[in-house]
Design an enzyme around this catalytic site. Sequence first.
Site, PDB file in Angstrom:
ATOM      1  N   ASP A   9     115.521  22.600 -94.261  1.00 46.34           N
ATOM      2  CA  ASP A   9     115.089  22.117 -95.110  1.00 46.34           C
ATOM      3  C   ASP A   9     115.696  23.751 -96.500  1.00 46.34           C
ATOM      4  OD1 ASP A   9     114.770  19.888 -94.451  1.00 46.34           O
ATOM      5  OD2 ASP A   9     112.616  20.736 -93.367  1.00 46.34           O
TER       6      ASP A   9
ATOM      7  N   CYS B 115     106.642  30.705 -90.455  1.00 51.81           N
ATOM      8  CA  CYS B 115     107.854  30.438 -89.932  1.00 51.81           C
ATOM      9  C   CYS B 115     108.772  30.835 -91.293  1.00 51.81           C
ATOM     10  CB  CYS B 115     108.727  29.794 -89.910  1.00 51.81           C
ATOM     11  SG  CYS B 115     107.817  29.006 -87.867  1.00 51.81           S
TER      12      CYS B 115
ATOM     13  N   ARG C 164     104.138   4.391 -89.294  1.00 56.00           N
ATOM     14  CA  ARG C 164     104.277   6.075 -88.731  1.00 56.00           C
ATOM     15  C   ARG C 164     103.458   6.739 -90.313  1.00 56.00           C
ATOM     16  NH1 ARG C 164     108.970   5.302 -87.906  1.00 56.00           N
ATOM     17  NH2 ARG C 164     110.537   7.384 -88.315  1.00 56.00           N
TER      18      ARG C 164
ATOM     19  N   CYS D 250      98.651  28.440 -89.952  1.00 57.68           N
ATOM     20  CA  CYS D 250      98.940  28.348 -88.743  1.00 57.68           C
ATOM     21  C   CYS D 250      98.793  29.797 -88.168  1.00 57.68           C
ATOM     22  CB  CYS D 250     100.869  27.899 -88.778  1.00 57.68           C
ATOM     23  SG  CYS D 250     101.200  27.299 -90.326  1.00 57.68           S
TER      24      CYS D 250
ATOM     25  N   ARG E 279     107.150  23.523 -95.680  1.00 56.62           N
ATOM     26  CA  ARG E 279     106.021  23.757 -96.102  1.00 56.62           C
ATOM     27  C   ARG E 279     105.057  24.806 -96.570  1.00 56.62           C
ATOM     28  NH1 ARG E 279     104.244  19.099 -92.621  1.00 56.62           N
ATOM     29  NH2 ARG E 279     105.052  17.459 -93.805  1.00 56.62           N
TER      30      ARG E 279
ATOM     31  N   LYS F  52     114.248  11.447 -92.069  1.00 55.04           N
ATOM     32  CA  LYS F  52     115.438  11.576 -91.310  1.00 55.04           C
ATOM     33  C   LYS F  52     116.833  10.883 -91.436  1.00 55.04           C
ATOM     34  CE  LYS F  52     112.356  13.987 -89.551  1.00 55.04           C
ATOM     35  NZ  LYS F  52     110.555  13.954 -90.326  1.00 55.04           N
TER      36      LYS F  52
ATOM     37  N   ARG G  96     106.046   7.608 -95.337  1.00 54.90           N
ATOM     38  CA  ARG G  96     107.182   7.672 -95.385  1.00 54.90           C
ATOM     39  C   ARG G  96     108.108   6.560 -94.568  1.00 54.90           C
ATOM     40  NH1 ARG G  96     108.540  12.648 -94.617  1.00 54.90           N
ATOM     41  NH2 ARG G  96     108.471  13.739 -96.985  1.00 54.90           N
ATOM     42  N   TYR G  97     107.589   5.859 -92.967  1.00 53.13           N
ATOM     43  CA  TYR G  97     108.591   5.338 -92.548  1.00 53.13           C
ATOM     44  C   TYR G  97     107.184   3.903 -92.089  1.00 53.13           C
ATOM     45  CZ  TYR G  97     111.850   9.044 -91.625  1.00 53.13           C
ATOM     46  OH  TYR G  97     112.254   9.857 -91.709  1.00 53.13           O
TER      47      TYR G  97
ATOM     48  N   ASP H 148     116.927  16.071 -92.839  1.00 50.35           N
ATOM     49  CA  ASP H 148     115.641  15.793 -93.978  1.00 50.35           C
ATOM     50  C   ASP H 148     116.076  15.542 -95.277  1.00 50.35           C
ATOM     51  OD1 ASP H 148     113.177  14.330 -93.837  1.00 50.35           O
ATOM     52  OD2 ASP H 148     112.266  15.713 -92.799  1.00 50.35           O
TER      53      ASP H 148
ATOM     54  N   CYS I 186     109.661  28.247 -93.119  1.00 49.54           N
ATOM     55  CA  CYS I 186     108.936  27.295 -93.633  1.00 49.54           C
ATOM     56  C   CYS I 186     109.518  25.978 -95.042  1.00 49.54           C
ATOM     57  CB  CYS I 186     107.299  27.353 -93.626  1.00 49.54           C
ATOM     58  SG  CYS I 186     106.611  25.602 -93.611  1.00 49.54           S
TER      59      CYS I 186
END
Length: 364
Positions: A278, A112, A99, A108, A117, A322, A95-96, A315, A115
Amino acid sequence: MNMNLKPAATLREPAELVAHGLAPAAALPALETVASRYAVAVTPDIAELIDAGDPDDPIARQFIPSAEELVRGESERADPIGDHAHSPVAGIVHRYPDRVLLKLVHVCAVYCRFCFRREMVGPGKESALSPDAYADALGYIRAHPQIWEVILTGGDPLMLSPRRLGEIMADLAAIDHVRIIRIHTRVPVAEPSRVTAEMIAALKTSGATTWVAVHANHARELTGKARAACAGIVDAGIPMVSQSVLLRGVNDNEAALEALMRAFVECRIKPYYLHHGDLAPGTAHLRTTLERGQELMRNLRGRVSGLCQPDYVLDIPGGHGKSPVGPNYLSRADSFAGAREPVTEKRYRVADYCGDVHLYPPQS
Protein backbone atom coordinates in the site's frame (compact mmCIF):
# COMPACT_ATOMS: atom_id res chain seq x y z
CA MET A 1 20.91 -16.26 12.65
CA ASN A 2 21.43 -13.51 15.22
CA MET A 3 24.35 -14.48 17.45
CA ASN A 4 23.66 -11.74 20.00
CA LEU A 5 21.90 -12.33 23.30
CA LYS A 6 18.19 -12.95 22.80
CA PRO A 7 16.33 -10.03 24.38
CA ALA A 8 14.26 -10.80 27.44
CA ALA A 9 11.52 -8.38 26.43
CA THR A 10 10.19 -6.59 23.36
CA LEU A 11 12.62 -4.01 21.99
CA ARG A 12 10.92 -0.64 21.54
CA GLU A 13 13.75 1.90 21.29
CA PRO A 14 16.38 2.28 18.57
CA ALA A 15 19.09 2.26 21.24
CA GLU A 16 17.90 -1.20 22.29
CA LEU A 17 18.12 -2.40 18.70
CA VAL A 18 21.71 -1.11 18.51
CA ALA A 19 22.60 -2.71 21.87
CA HIS A 20 21.40 -6.10 20.59
CA GLY A 21 23.28 -5.81 17.31
CA LEU A 22 20.13 -5.40 15.22
CA ALA A 23 20.96 -1.91 13.92
CA PRO A 24 24.29 -0.06 13.41
CA ALA A 25 25.27 2.55 15.96
CA ALA A 26 25.91 5.08 13.19
CA ALA A 27 22.25 4.91 12.20
CA LEU A 28 20.95 5.71 15.70
CA PRO A 29 20.14 9.43 15.19
CA ALA A 30 18.12 8.71 12.02
CA LEU A 31 16.36 5.73 13.62
CA GLU A 32 15.36 7.85 16.61
CA THR A 33 13.75 10.30 14.18
CA VAL A 34 11.86 7.44 12.54
CA ALA A 35 10.77 6.06 15.92
CA SER A 36 9.46 9.45 16.99
CA ARG A 37 6.88 9.16 14.23
CA TYR A 38 6.30 5.45 13.60
CA ALA A 39 6.04 2.82 16.33
CA VAL A 40 8.85 0.30 16.86
CA ALA A 41 8.44 -3.10 18.54
CA VAL A 42 10.50 -6.23 17.94
CA THR A 43 9.56 -9.23 20.08
CA PRO A 44 12.19 -11.67 21.33
CA ASP A 45 10.84 -14.30 18.91
CA ILE A 46 11.31 -11.99 15.93
CA ALA A 47 14.69 -10.69 17.15
CA GLU A 48 15.95 -14.26 17.37
CA LEU A 49 15.11 -14.79 13.68
CA ILE A 50 17.16 -11.85 12.43
CA ASP A 51 20.57 -12.56 10.93
CA ALA A 52 22.48 -9.55 12.21
CA GLY A 53 25.36 -10.36 9.87
CA ASP A 54 23.21 -10.05 6.76
CA PRO A 55 22.56 -6.43 5.72
CA ASP A 56 19.74 -7.68 3.47
CA ASP A 57 18.09 -10.00 5.99
CA PRO A 58 14.41 -10.35 4.98
CA ILE A 59 13.19 -10.47 8.58
CA ALA A 60 15.10 -7.32 9.53
CA ARG A 61 13.68 -5.46 6.53
CA GLN A 62 10.18 -6.04 7.88
CA PHE A 63 10.73 -4.93 11.48
CA ILE A 64 13.93 -2.89 11.93
CA PRO A 65 13.36 0.81 11.18
CA SER A 66 15.27 2.44 8.34
CA ALA A 67 16.18 6.01 7.49
CA GLU A 68 14.42 5.38 4.16
CA GLU A 69 11.13 5.71 6.05
CA LEU A 70 11.81 9.44 6.34
CA VAL A 71 11.35 9.82 2.57
CA ARG A 72 7.70 10.32 1.72
CA GLY A 73 6.62 9.69 -1.85
CA GLU A 74 4.32 12.09 -3.69
CA SER A 75 1.52 9.50 -4.02
CA GLU A 76 1.76 8.18 -0.45
CA ARG A 77 -0.95 9.03 2.04
CA ALA A 78 -1.70 8.64 5.74
CA ASP A 79 -4.85 6.58 5.05
CA PRO A 80 -3.82 4.73 1.88
CA ILE A 81 -6.82 2.39 1.61
CA GLY A 82 -9.48 4.90 2.68
CA ASP A 83 -10.60 3.53 6.04
CA HIS A 84 -11.87 6.94 7.11
CA ALA A 85 -14.09 7.34 4.06
CA HIS A 86 -16.06 4.23 5.06
CA SER A 87 -16.19 4.63 8.84
CA PRO A 88 -19.77 5.46 9.86
CA VAL A 89 -18.97 5.17 13.58
CA ALA A 90 -15.71 4.85 15.50
CA GLY A 91 -14.11 1.44 15.10
CA ILE A 92 -16.21 0.36 12.11
CA VAL A 93 -15.15 0.29 8.47
CA HIS A 94 -18.05 -0.72 6.19
CA ARG A 95 -16.63 -0.90 2.68
CA TYR A 96 -18.41 -3.99 1.33
CA PRO A 97 -22.14 -4.74 1.81
CA ASP A 98 -21.88 -8.03 3.71
CA ARG A 99 -18.91 -7.41 6.01
CA VAL A 100 -17.35 -4.84 8.28
CA LEU A 101 -14.03 -4.31 9.97
CA LEU A 102 -14.18 -3.86 13.72
CA LYS A 103 -10.98 -2.13 14.86
CA LEU A 104 -10.81 -3.02 18.53
CA VAL A 105 -7.26 -2.07 19.47
CA HIS A 106 -4.48 0.04 18.00
CA VAL A 107 -1.52 -1.87 19.41
CA CYS A 108 0.44 -4.79 17.96
CA ALA A 109 3.01 -7.28 19.20
CA VAL A 110 5.35 -6.03 16.45
CA TYR A 111 5.17 -3.03 14.14
CA CYS A 112 5.78 -3.75 10.48
CA ARG A 113 7.74 -1.09 8.62
CA PHE A 114 5.29 -1.28 5.68
CA CYS A 115 2.06 -1.07 7.73
CA PHE A 116 -0.77 0.74 5.95
CA ARG A 117 -2.12 1.88 9.33
CA ARG A 118 1.24 3.11 10.60
CA GLU A 119 -0.15 6.61 11.21
CA MET A 120 -2.92 5.16 13.42
CA VAL A 121 -1.27 2.49 15.58
CA GLY A 122 1.29 2.35 18.34
CA PRO A 123 2.23 4.33 21.45
CA GLY A 124 0.71 7.79 21.59
CA LYS A 125 -2.36 6.69 19.64
CA GLU A 126 -5.70 5.70 21.13
CA SER A 127 -5.01 2.18 22.41
CA ALA A 128 -8.53 0.70 22.20
CA LEU A 129 -12.17 1.53 21.60
CA SER A 130 -13.79 3.18 24.60
CA PRO A 131 -16.78 1.35 26.15
CA ASP A 132 -19.16 3.86 24.57
CA ALA A 133 -17.53 3.54 21.15
CA TYR A 134 -17.64 -0.25 21.42
CA ALA A 135 -21.36 -0.11 22.26
CA ASP A 136 -21.97 2.18 19.28
CA ALA A 137 -20.05 -0.20 17.00
CA LEU A 138 -22.16 -3.15 18.14
CA GLY A 139 -25.29 -1.06 17.66
CA TYR A 140 -24.25 -0.31 14.09
CA ILE A 141 -23.72 -4.01 13.35
CA ARG A 142 -27.10 -4.91 14.89
CA ALA A 143 -28.83 -2.24 12.80
CA HIS A 144 -27.48 -3.56 9.48
CA PRO A 145 -28.81 -7.07 8.81
CA GLN A 146 -26.78 -7.40 5.60
CA ILE A 147 -23.62 -7.75 7.72
CA TRP A 148 -22.80 -11.46 7.56
CA GLU A 149 -19.13 -11.25 8.55
CA VAL A 150 -17.27 -9.18 11.14
CA ILE A 151 -13.50 -8.93 10.76
CA LEU A 152 -11.63 -8.14 13.97
CA THR A 153 -8.55 -6.07 13.24
CA GLY A 154 -6.71 -3.09 14.58
CA GLY A 155 -3.92 -3.23 15.72
CA ASP A 156 -3.98 -6.89 16.58
CA PRO A 157 -7.05 -8.39 18.30
CA LEU A 158 -4.93 -11.10 19.96
CA MET A 159 -3.29 -8.41 22.06
CA LEU A 160 -6.52 -8.46 24.07
CA SER A 161 -6.80 -10.74 27.08
CA PRO A 162 -8.56 -14.05 26.51
CA ARG A 163 -11.31 -12.91 28.86
CA ARG A 164 -12.00 -9.71 26.93
CA LEU A 165 -11.71 -11.41 23.55
CA GLY A 166 -14.19 -14.07 24.68
CA GLU A 167 -16.67 -11.37 25.72
CA ILE A 168 -16.39 -9.69 22.31
CA MET A 169 -16.82 -12.97 20.45
CA ALA A 170 -19.96 -13.71 22.48
CA ASP A 171 -21.34 -10.21 21.86
CA LEU A 172 -20.91 -10.61 18.10
CA ALA A 173 -22.23 -14.17 17.95
CA ALA A 174 -25.36 -13.04 19.75
CA ILE A 175 -26.28 -10.89 16.71
CA ASP A 176 -28.43 -13.20 14.58
CA HIS A 177 -27.22 -12.09 11.16
CA VAL A 178 -23.50 -12.29 12.06
CA ARG A 179 -22.47 -15.76 10.96
CA ILE A 180 -18.70 -15.37 10.48
CA ILE A 181 -16.13 -13.76 12.77
CA ARG A 182 -12.70 -13.42 11.21
CA ILE A 183 -9.63 -12.44 13.25
CA HIS A 184 -6.62 -10.86 11.53
CA THR A 185 -3.43 -11.37 13.52
CA ARG A 186 0.34 -11.56 13.48
CA VAL A 187 0.59 -12.86 17.04
CA PRO A 188 1.03 -16.59 16.23
CA VAL A 189 4.21 -15.63 14.35
CA ALA A 190 5.42 -12.62 16.35
CA GLU A 191 4.62 -13.78 19.89
CA PRO A 192 3.39 -17.38 19.77
CA SER A 193 3.43 -17.73 23.56
CA ARG A 194 0.27 -15.58 23.64
CA VAL A 195 -1.64 -18.33 21.82
CA THR A 196 -2.54 -20.23 24.97
CA ALA A 197 -5.29 -22.76 25.53
CA GLU A 198 -7.32 -19.94 27.09
CA MET A 199 -6.84 -17.75 24.04
CA ILE A 200 -7.85 -20.53 21.67
CA ALA A 201 -10.94 -21.25 23.78
CA ALA A 202 -11.86 -17.56 23.58
CA LEU A 203 -11.75 -17.70 19.78
CA LYS A 204 -14.52 -20.29 19.65
CA THR A 205 -18.09 -19.25 20.19
CA SER A 206 -21.52 -20.75 19.62
CA GLY A 207 -23.72 -19.03 17.08
CA ALA A 208 -20.98 -17.99 14.64
CA THR A 209 -18.04 -19.58 12.82
CA THR A 210 -14.55 -18.32 13.58
CA TRP A 211 -11.81 -17.96 10.98
CA VAL A 212 -8.28 -16.77 11.70
CA ALA A 213 -6.13 -14.99 9.10
CA VAL A 214 -2.44 -15.03 10.04
CA HIS A 215 0.07 -12.60 8.54
CA ALA A 216 3.55 -13.79 7.56
CA ASN A 217 5.80 -12.74 4.68
CA HIS A 218 8.74 -15.14 4.80
CA ALA A 219 8.95 -18.87 5.45
CA ARG A 220 11.46 -18.31 8.27
CA GLU A 221 8.71 -16.65 10.29
CA LEU A 222 6.92 -20.01 10.56
CA THR A 223 9.20 -21.36 13.27
CA GLY A 224 8.50 -24.46 15.30
CA LYS A 225 6.80 -22.34 17.96
CA ALA A 226 4.73 -20.47 15.38
CA ARG A 227 3.68 -23.73 13.74
CA ALA A 228 2.68 -25.14 17.12
CA ALA A 229 0.57 -22.05 17.85
CA CYS A 230 -1.19 -22.37 14.48
CA ALA A 231 -1.66 -26.11 15.01
CA GLY A 232 -3.41 -25.40 18.30
CA ILE A 233 -5.85 -23.11 16.53
CA VAL A 234 -6.53 -25.53 13.67
CA ASP A 235 -6.78 -28.53 15.99
CA ALA A 236 -9.52 -26.66 17.86
CA GLY A 237 -11.57 -26.70 14.67
CA ILE A 238 -10.83 -23.11 13.63
CA PRO A 239 -9.87 -22.81 9.95
CA MET A 240 -6.95 -20.56 9.06
CA VAL A 241 -6.03 -18.55 5.98
CA SER A 242 -2.95 -16.46 5.27
CA GLN A 243 -2.26 -12.86 4.42
CA SER A 244 1.08 -11.67 3.06
CA VAL A 245 2.42 -8.50 1.53
CA LEU A 246 4.67 -8.54 -1.52
CA LEU A 247 7.82 -6.79 -0.29
CA ARG A 248 10.99 -5.84 -2.09
CA GLY A 249 13.96 -7.61 -0.58
CA VAL A 250 11.75 -9.90 1.50
CA ASN A 251 9.71 -12.18 -0.76
CA ASP A 252 9.89 -10.68 -4.25
CA ASN A 253 11.42 -13.76 -5.84
CA GLU A 254 9.97 -17.09 -6.88
CA ALA A 255 11.92 -19.19 -4.37
CA ALA A 256 10.87 -17.08 -1.38
CA LEU A 257 7.19 -17.06 -2.38
CA GLU A 258 7.24 -20.78 -3.10
CA ALA A 259 8.75 -21.56 0.31
CA LEU A 260 6.29 -19.27 2.10
CA MET A 261 3.17 -20.63 0.43
CA ARG A 262 4.27 -24.23 0.91
CA ALA A 263 4.99 -23.52 4.58
CA PHE A 264 1.46 -22.16 5.01
CA VAL A 265 -0.09 -25.24 3.42
CA GLU A 266 2.09 -27.55 5.53
CA CYS A 267 0.64 -25.75 8.56
CA ARG A 268 -2.93 -26.30 7.27
CA ILE A 269 -3.23 -22.60 6.46
CA LYS A 270 -4.79 -21.84 3.08
CA PRO A 271 -2.96 -19.05 1.22
CA TYR A 272 -5.54 -16.29 0.79
CA TYR A 273 -4.19 -12.86 -0.13
CA LEU A 274 -0.85 -11.61 -1.40
CA HIS A 275 -1.24 -7.84 -1.09
CA HIS A 276 0.53 -5.36 -3.30
CA GLY A 277 2.26 -2.88 -0.99
CA ASP A 278 0.00 0.00 0.00
CA LEU A 279 0.95 3.65 -0.49
CA ALA A 280 1.72 4.22 3.19
CA PRO A 281 4.12 7.06 4.00
CA GLY A 282 7.80 6.16 3.87
CA THR A 283 7.37 2.69 2.38
CA ALA A 284 8.50 3.13 -1.23
CA HIS A 285 11.74 1.22 -0.56
CA LEU A 286 9.66 -1.87 0.27
CA ARG A 287 7.22 -1.78 -2.64
CA THR A 288 7.60 -3.69 -5.90
CA THR A 289 5.96 -2.83 -9.21
CA LEU A 290 2.65 -4.37 -10.18
CA GLU A 291 4.35 -5.86 -13.23
CA ARG A 292 6.84 -7.69 -11.01
CA GLY A 293 4.00 -9.00 -8.87
CA GLN A 294 2.17 -10.31 -11.91
CA GLU A 295 5.33 -11.96 -13.19
CA LEU A 296 5.87 -13.67 -9.84
CA MET A 297 2.29 -14.92 -9.72
CA ARG A 298 2.54 -16.29 -13.25
CA ASN A 299 5.75 -18.11 -12.36
CA LEU A 300 4.30 -19.37 -9.05
CA ARG A 301 1.43 -20.98 -10.96
CA GLY A 302 3.90 -23.29 -12.69
CA ARG A 303 5.95 -24.08 -9.58
CA VAL A 304 3.53 -25.08 -6.85
CA SER A 305 0.22 -26.80 -6.18
CA GLY A 306 -3.07 -25.00 -6.56
CA LEU A 307 -3.35 -25.18 -2.77
CA CYS A 308 -0.40 -22.77 -2.61
CA GLN A 309 -1.88 -20.05 -4.84
CA PRO A 310 -2.96 -16.81 -3.13
CA ASP A 311 -4.92 -14.05 -4.83
CA TYR A 312 -2.64 -11.14 -5.72
CA VAL A 313 -4.68 -8.03 -4.85
CA LEU A 314 -4.38 -4.27 -4.88
CA ASP A 315 -6.29 -2.19 -2.34
CA ILE A 316 -7.31 0.73 -4.53
CA PRO A 317 -6.37 4.04 -2.85
CA GLY A 318 -9.27 6.16 -1.66
CA GLY A 319 -11.36 3.35 -0.20
CA HIS A 320 -12.48 1.61 -3.38
CA GLY A 321 -11.67 -1.87 -2.10
CA LYS A 322 -9.50 -4.76 -3.22
CA SER A 323 -9.17 -5.79 -6.83
CA PRO A 324 -7.41 -8.92 -8.12
CA VAL A 325 -4.43 -7.81 -10.21
CA GLY A 326 -2.82 -11.12 -11.06
CA PRO A 327 -1.86 -12.04 -14.62
CA ASN A 328 -4.66 -12.54 -17.14
CA TYR A 329 -4.50 -15.77 -19.08
CA LEU A 330 -7.52 -15.18 -21.33
CA SER A 331 -8.23 -12.96 -24.36
CA ARG A 332 -10.80 -12.97 -27.19
CA ALA A 333 -9.82 -14.76 -30.39
CA ASP A 334 -12.43 -13.96 -33.06
CA SER A 335 -9.83 -14.98 -35.57
CA PHE A 336 -6.88 -17.26 -35.03
CA ALA A 337 -3.76 -17.48 -37.12
CA GLY A 338 -3.72 -20.77 -38.97
CA ALA A 339 -7.46 -21.41 -38.74
CA ARG A 340 -8.72 -23.46 -41.68
CA GLU A 341 -12.12 -21.74 -41.71
CA PRO A 342 -13.73 -18.58 -40.28
CA VAL A 343 -14.51 -18.72 -36.57
CA THR A 344 -18.29 -18.93 -36.14
CA GLU A 345 -18.46 -19.22 -32.35
CA LYS A 346 -16.86 -17.27 -29.53
CA ARG A 347 -13.31 -18.40 -29.05
CA TYR A 348 -10.59 -17.34 -26.69
CA ARG A 349 -6.85 -17.43 -26.47
CA VAL A 350 -5.73 -18.91 -23.16
CA ALA A 351 -2.13 -18.93 -21.99
CA ASP A 352 -0.77 -21.82 -19.97
CA TYR A 353 1.70 -21.41 -17.10
CA CYS A 354 4.62 -21.82 -19.53
CA GLY A 355 3.39 -18.90 -21.62
CA ASP A 356 2.20 -21.02 -24.54
CA VAL A 357 -1.08 -19.86 -26.11
CA HIS A 358 -3.97 -22.17 -27.04
CA LEU A 359 -7.38 -21.75 -28.65
CA TYR A 360 -10.53 -22.48 -26.62
CA PRO A 361 -12.69 -24.25 -27.72
CA PRO A 362 -9.98 -26.02 -29.72
CA GLN A 363 -10.14 -26.26 -33.48
CA SER A 364 -11.80 -29.42 -34.73
